[in-house]
Design a protein around this motif. Sequence first.
Motif, mmCIF file in Angstrom:
data_model
loop_
_atom_site.group_PDB
_atom_site.id
_atom_site.type_symbol
_atom_site.label_atom_id
_atom_site.label_comp_id
_atom_site.label_asym_id
_atom_site.label_seq_id
_atom_site.Cartn_x
_atom_site.Cartn_y
_atom_site.Cartn_z
ATOM 1 N N PHE A 53 0.833 -1.204 0.000
ATOM 2 C CA PHE A 53 0.000 0.000 0.000
ATOM 3 C C PHE A 53 0.866 1.251 0.000
ATOM 4 O O PHE A 53 1.870 1.304 0.716
ATOM 5 N N ILE A 54 0.449 2.243 -0.776
ATOM 6 C CA ILE A 54 1.102 3.549 -0.786
ATOM 7 C C ILE A 54 0.021 4.608 -0.649
ATOM 8 O O ILE A 54 -0.968 4.591 -1.383
ATOM 9 N N ALA A 55 0.244 5.545 0.273
ATOM 10 C CA ALA A 55 -0.632 6.715 0.384
ATOM 11 C C ALA A 55 0.083 7.900 -0.242
ATOM 12 O O ALA A 55 1.174 8.274 0.185
ATOM 13 N N MET A 56 -0.520 8.443 -1.280
ATOM 14 C CA MET A 56 -0.063 9.700 -1.870
ATOM 15 C C MET A 56 -0.751 10.830 -1.118
ATOM 16 O O MET A 56 -1.612 10.578 -0.282
ATOM 17 N N PRO A 57 -0.432 12.075 -1.417
ATOM 18 C CA PRO A 57 -1.201 13.163 -0.808
ATOM 19 C C PRO A 57 -2.693 12.983 -1.068
ATOM 20 O O PRO A 57 -3.106 12.565 -2.145
ATOM 21 N N GLY A 58 -3.470 13.289 -0.048
ATOM 22 C CA GLY A 58 -4.919 13.161 -0.139
ATOM 23 C C GLY A 58 -5.560 13.715 1.105
ATOM 24 O O GLY A 58 -4.887 14.284 1.976
ATOM 25 N N GLY A 59 -6.848 13.530 1.214
ATOM 26 C CA GLY A 59 -7.617 14.074 2.326
ATOM 27 C C GLY A 59 -8.006 13.020 3.339
ATOM 28 O O GLY A 59 -7.291 12.045 3.577
ATOM 29 N N MET A 60 -9.164 13.221 3.927
ATOM 30 C CA MET A 60 -9.644 12.354 5.014
ATOM 31 C C MET A 60 -9.725 10.887 4.599
ATOM 32 O O MET A 60 -9.341 10.008 5.365
ATOM 33 N N GLY A 61 -10.239 10.627 3.410
ATOM 34 C CA GLY A 61 -10.369 9.242 2.965
ATOM 35 C C GLY A 61 -9.023 8.560 2.823
ATOM 36 O O GLY A 61 -8.852 7.402 3.219
#
Length: 178
Positions: free
Chosen positions: A101-109
């Motif tokens: 899993f990778i989280a890129m910039p984003g918001g609450m979700g």
Amino acid sequence: MKSICVYCGANAGASPRYAEQARALAAALVEQNLALVYGGGNVGLMGVIADEVLRLGGEVTGVIPTALVEREVGHTGLTRQFIVKDMHERKAMMAQLSDGFIAMPGGMGTLEELFEMLTWSQLGIHSKPVGLLNVDGFYDKLVGFIEHARNEGFIKPQHAALVRVNASPAALVQNLRG
């Protein structure tokens, strides 16, 4: 490792660097023969990374709840698209289809999905790697907060170490591969 789930914004963000890095992450995935699993939308950074992986000849699987098909403008040109009942089913299927899993910039979700995968790893539900693509320091304060929570005794050191942070898409993908 065959596929990476990327969590990212349904918005493009304030800086064009976010889209640039989404395209760079897409290139890193395709270069390393990794399929993209993502939220199935055609907007924001979700649309950018999906379109770029497809443009480069890679494989893209989207998972989107019925209620979001129209709101997030469900992508219609994917390798595979699963339309599911709700967000719970979406997240479970994305996790099942992915080897990391990778989280890129984003918001609450994005943050919610990131922390769910970290929690599942902490609890031993999965042992898949989790990374943050720290575009231009986007996640610096979050990484600092995790360190603060560790220092205050709320997160064990081994659990704080579950999240792998890198500003380079290619280096982060390589790090997740081990």
